[in-house]
Design a protein around this motif. Sequence first.
Motif, PDB file in Angstrom:
ATOM      1  N   ASP A 188       0.843  -1.198   0.000  1.00  0.00           N
ATOM      2  CA  ASP A 188       0.000   0.000   0.000  1.00  0.00           C
ATOM      3  C   ASP A 188       0.881   1.251   0.000  1.00  0.00           C
ATOM      4  O   ASP A 188       2.111   1.163   0.045  1.00  0.00           O
ATOM      5  CB  ASP A 188      -0.967  -0.020   1.194  1.00  0.00           C
ATOM      6  N   ASP A 189       0.248   2.411  -0.070  1.00  0.00           N
ATOM      7  CA  ASP A 189       1.000   3.659  -0.208  1.00  0.00           C
ATOM      8  C   ASP A 189       1.940   3.921   0.966  1.00  0.00           C
ATOM      9  O   ASP A 189       3.057   4.415   0.776  1.00  0.00           O
ATOM     10  CB  ASP A 189       0.029   4.846  -0.357  1.00  0.00           C
ATOM     11  N   LEU A 190       1.512   3.583   2.166  1.00  0.00           N
ATOM     12  CA  LEU A 190       2.354   3.799   3.342  1.00  0.00           C
ATOM     13  C   LEU A 190       3.604   2.926   3.268  1.00  0.00           C
ATOM     14  O   LEU A 190       4.725   3.390   3.533  1.00  0.00           O
ATOM     15  CB  LEU A 190       1.563   3.500   4.623  1.00  0.00           C
ATOM     16  N   GLU A 191       3.411   1.680   2.881  1.00  0.00           N
ATOM     17  CA  GLU A 191       4.547   0.759   2.754  1.00  0.00           C
ATOM     18  C   GLU A 191       5.489   1.227   1.636  1.00  0.00           C
ATOM     19  O   GLU A 191       6.714   1.150   1.768  1.00  0.00           O
ATOM     20  CB  GLU A 191       4.038  -0.660   2.472  1.00  0.00           C
ATOM     21  N   LYS A 192       4.921   1.735   0.554  1.00  0.00           N
ATOM     22  CA  LYS A 192       5.757   2.239  -0.538  1.00  0.00           C
ATOM     23  C   LYS A 192       6.614   3.414  -0.072  1.00  0.00           C
ATOM     24  O   LYS A 192       7.783   3.529  -0.452  1.00  0.00           O
ATOM     25  CB  LYS A 192       4.889   2.634  -1.733  1.00  0.00           C
ATOM     26  N   GLN A 193       6.045   4.260   0.761  1.00  0.00           N
ATOM     27  CA  GLN A 193       6.826   5.374   1.303  1.00  0.00           C
ATOM     28  C   GLN A 193       7.972   4.860   2.175  1.00  0.00           C
ATOM     29  O   GLN A 193       9.081   5.413   2.159  1.00  0.00           O
ATOM     30  CB  GLN A 193       5.936   6.323   2.112  1.00  0.00           C
ATOM     31  N   ARG A 194       7.708   3.805   2.926  1.00  0.00           N
ATOM     32  CA  ARG A 194       8.773   3.204   3.750  1.00  0.00           C
ATOM     33  C   ARG A 194       9.879   2.627   2.870  1.00  0.00           C
ATOM     34  O   ARG A 194      11.067   2.720   3.209  1.00  0.00           O
ATOM     35  CB  ARG A 194       8.188   2.108   4.645  1.00  0.00           C
ATOM     36  N   VAL A 195       9.498   2.046   1.736  1.00  0.00           N
ATOM     37  CA  VAL A 195      10.496   1.492   0.814  1.00  0.00           C
ATOM     38  C   VAL A 195      11.345   2.613   0.215  1.00  0.00           C
ATOM     39  O   VAL A 195      12.569   2.487   0.091  1.00  0.00           O
ATOM     40  CB  VAL A 195       9.815   0.663  -0.301  1.00  0.00           C
ATOM     41  N   ILE A 196      10.694   3.719  -0.134  1.00  0.00           N
ATOM     42  CA  ILE A 196      11.435   4.870  -0.668  1.00  0.00           C
ATOM     43  C   ILE A 196      12.433   5.378   0.368  1.00  0.00           C
ATOM     44  O   ILE A 196      13.589   5.687   0.046  1.00  0.00           O
ATOM     45  CB  ILE A 196      10.456   5.986  -1.101  1.00  0.00           C
ATOM     46  N   THR A 197      12.011   5.438   1.626  1.00  0.00           N
ATOM     47  CA  THR A 197      12.912   5.858   2.702  1.00  0.00           C
ATOM     48  C   THR A 197      14.087   4.891   2.825  1.00  0.00           C
ATOM     49  O   THR A 197      15.235   5.305   3.048  1.00  0.00           O
ATOM     50  CB  THR A 197      12.153   5.945   4.038  1.00  0.00           C
ATOM     51  N   GLU A 198      13.808   3.597   2.655  1.00  0.00           N
ATOM     52  CA  GLU A 198      14.874   2.598   2.732  1.00  0.00           C
ATOM     53  C   GLU A 198      15.842   2.726   1.554  1.00  0.00           C
ATOM     54  O   GLU A 198      17.040   2.484   1.704  1.00  0.00           O
ATOM     55  CB  GLU A 198      14.285   1.181   2.783  1.00  0.00           C
ATOM     56  N   CYS A 199      15.344   3.120   0.388  1.00  0.00           N
ATOM     57  CA  CYS A 199      16.225   3.388  -0.757  1.00  0.00           C
ATOM     58  C   CYS A 199      17.218   4.498  -0.410  1.00  0.00           C
ATOM     59  O   CYS A 199      18.416   4.388  -0.707  1.00  0.00           O
ATOM     60  CB  CYS A 199      15.418   3.813  -1.980  1.00  0.00           C
ATOM     61  N   LYS A 200      16.705   5.544   0.203  1.00  0.00           N
ATOM     62  CA  LYS A 200      17.582   6.642   0.615  1.00  0.00           C
ATOM     63  C   LYS A 200      18.626   6.141   1.616  1.00  0.00           C
ATOM     64  O   LYS A 200      19.804   6.526   1.550  1.00  0.00           O
ATOM     65  CB  LYS A 200      16.757   7.771   1.237  1.00  0.00           C
ATOM     66  N   ARG A 201      18.181   5.278   2.516  1.00  0.00           N
ATOM     67  CA  ARG A 201      19.110   4.722   3.505  1.00  0.00           C
ATOM     68  C   ARG A 201      20.173   3.865   2.819  1.00  0.00           C
ATOM     69  O   ARG A 201      21.350   3.909   3.189  1.00  0.00           O
ATOM     70  CB  ARG A 201      18.322   3.875   4.517  1.00  0.00           C
ATOM     71  N   ALA A 202      19.769   3.109   1.810  1.00  0.00           N
ATOM     72  CA  ALA A 202      20.715   2.261   1.075  1.00  0.00           C
ATOM     73  C   ALA A 202      21.806   3.106   0.429  1.00  0.00           C
ATOM     74  O   ALA A 202      22.998   2.774   0.504  1.00  0.00           O
ATOM     75  CB  ALA A 202      19.979   1.439   0.020  1.00  0.00           C
ATOM     76  N   PHE A 203      21.408   4.202  -0.206  1.00  0.00           N
ATOM     77  CA  PHE A 203      22.405   5.078  -0.821  1.00  0.00           C
ATOM     78  C   PHE A 203      23.320   5.692   0.237  1.00  0.00           C
ATOM     79  O   PHE A 203      24.529   5.835   0.022  1.00  0.00           O
ATOM     80  CB  PHE A 203      21.727   6.185  -1.639  1.00  0.00           C
ATOM     81  N   ALA A 204      22.754   6.065   1.388  1.00  0.00           N
ATOM     82  CA  ALA A 204      23.562   6.647   2.465  1.00  0.00           C
ATOM     83  C   ALA A 204      24.565   5.629   3.006  1.00  0.00           C
ATOM     84  O   ALA A 204      25.729   5.966   3.276  1.00  0.00           O
ATOM     85  CB  ALA A 204      22.656   7.150   3.590  1.00  0.00           C
ATOM     86  N   LEU A 205      24.135   4.385   3.141  1.00  0.00           N
ATOM     87  CA  LEU A 205      25.041   3.325   3.599  1.00  0.00           C
ATOM     88  C   LEU A 205      26.165   3.107   2.595  1.00  0.00           C
ATOM     89  O   LEU A 205      27.325   2.912   2.968  1.00  0.00           O
ATOM     90  CB  LEU A 205      24.252   2.027   3.817  1.00  0.00           C
ATOM     91  N   ASN A 206      25.828   3.143   1.318  1.00  0.00           N
ATOM     92  CA  ASN A 206      26.818   2.981   0.265  1.00  0.00           C
ATOM     93  C   ASN A 206      27.821   4.136   0.281  1.00  0.00           C
ATOM     94  O   ASN A 206      29.038   3.930   0.157  1.00  0.00           O
ATOM     95  CB  ASN A 206      26.101   2.910  -1.084  1.00  0.00           C
ATOM     96  N   THR A 207      27.311   5.351   0.464  1.00  0.00           N
ATOM     97  CA  THR A 207      28.178   6.531   0.512  1.00  0.00           C
ATOM     98  C   THR A 207      29.122   6.461   1.704  1.00  0.00           C
ATOM     99  O   THR A 207      30.293   6.863   1.613  1.00  0.00           O
ATOM    100  CB  THR A 207      27.327   7.814   0.566  1.00  0.00           C
ATOM    101  N   ALA A 208      28.643   5.925   2.827  1.00  0.00           N
ATOM    102  CA  ALA A 208      29.490   5.777   4.012  1.00  0.00           C
ATOM    103  C   ALA A 208      30.666   4.840   3.728  1.00  0.00           C
ATOM    104  O   ALA A 208      31.781   5.061   4.215  1.00  0.00           O
ATOM    105  CB  ALA A 208      28.663   5.258   5.190  1.00  0.00           C
ATOM    106  N   VAL A 209      30.430   3.807   2.923  1.00  0.00           N
ATOM    107  CA  VAL A 209      31.518   2.902   2.531  1.00  0.00           C
ATOM    108  C   VAL A 209      32.537   3.664   1.684  1.00  0.00           C
ATOM    109  O   VAL A 209      33.753   3.535   1.881  1.00  0.00           O
ATOM    110  CB  VAL A 209      30.974   1.684   1.760  1.00  0.00           C
ATOM    111  N   PHE A 210      32.060   4.480   0.759  1.00  0.00           N
ATOM    112  CA  PHE A 210      32.971   5.287  -0.062  1.00  0.00           C
ATOM    113  C   PHE A 210      33.812   6.232   0.806  1.00  0.00           C
ATOM    114  O   PHE A 210      35.009   6.403   0.575  1.00  0.00           O
ATOM    115  CB  PHE A 210      32.196   6.106  -1.095  1.00  0.00           C
TER     116      PHE A 210
END
Length: 221
Positions: A188-210
């Motif tokens: 549902d829309d709420l879950e999709k928003q949580r997934v979008i937030t997790e995408c942002k977190r994934a990029f942040a985690l990747n950037t931390a490795v860099f």
Amino acid sequence: MDSSSPSSTFSTLIRTASHEQHMEAETSTFMSDLLGGRLGVDAYARYTEQLWFVYEALESGARHLASDPVAGPFIRPELLRLPSLEQDLSHLRGPDWRSTLTALPATRAYADRVAECARDWPAGYIAHHYTRYLGDLSGGQIIRDKAERTWGFPKKGDGVRFYVFEDISNPAAFKREYRELLDGVRADDLEKQRVITECKRAFALNTAVFHALGEEFPLSA
């Protein structure tokens, strides 16, 4: 969310919402120095080692998600990178590469989050799946080309096999299909928003490795 509007499809929302983090990851000092030929092959090998931990978490988690109604459609054998990564590491570090393999703390945090989502939150796992594999099919090809030219790896051969998707003959068509899967995800829309937030977190985690790699491989003044 009006799903009839192309601008509000889930794949578009993910792409636009994570654009800033995506650019930050791509333009990190370490990646800029690596792709600019200012770092040696050891830095490239160390980066490849860090990828192993992330993909080990991503792909060992994929096994039990194949039948999951949410994440299952995304589990595609032609995407799997771990065997290719291991071939590259054998070439870069020698046959005993496992004995010297170490994860940076930032890498461990990234891999742990991927494993946590794989275990407890299939929709969140999709966020990490998306940021990794679609990135590999896109920007990863720039890294492959630069690595071949900078360090003399054979074209699509040992050292860059991670970036070669032998079983995907048409990457553009595959990415279109993948985005269609995202648009049809069972959430549902709420879950999709949580997934979008997790995408942002994934990029942040990747950037931390860099950033951590940049500290390990600073350019001498």
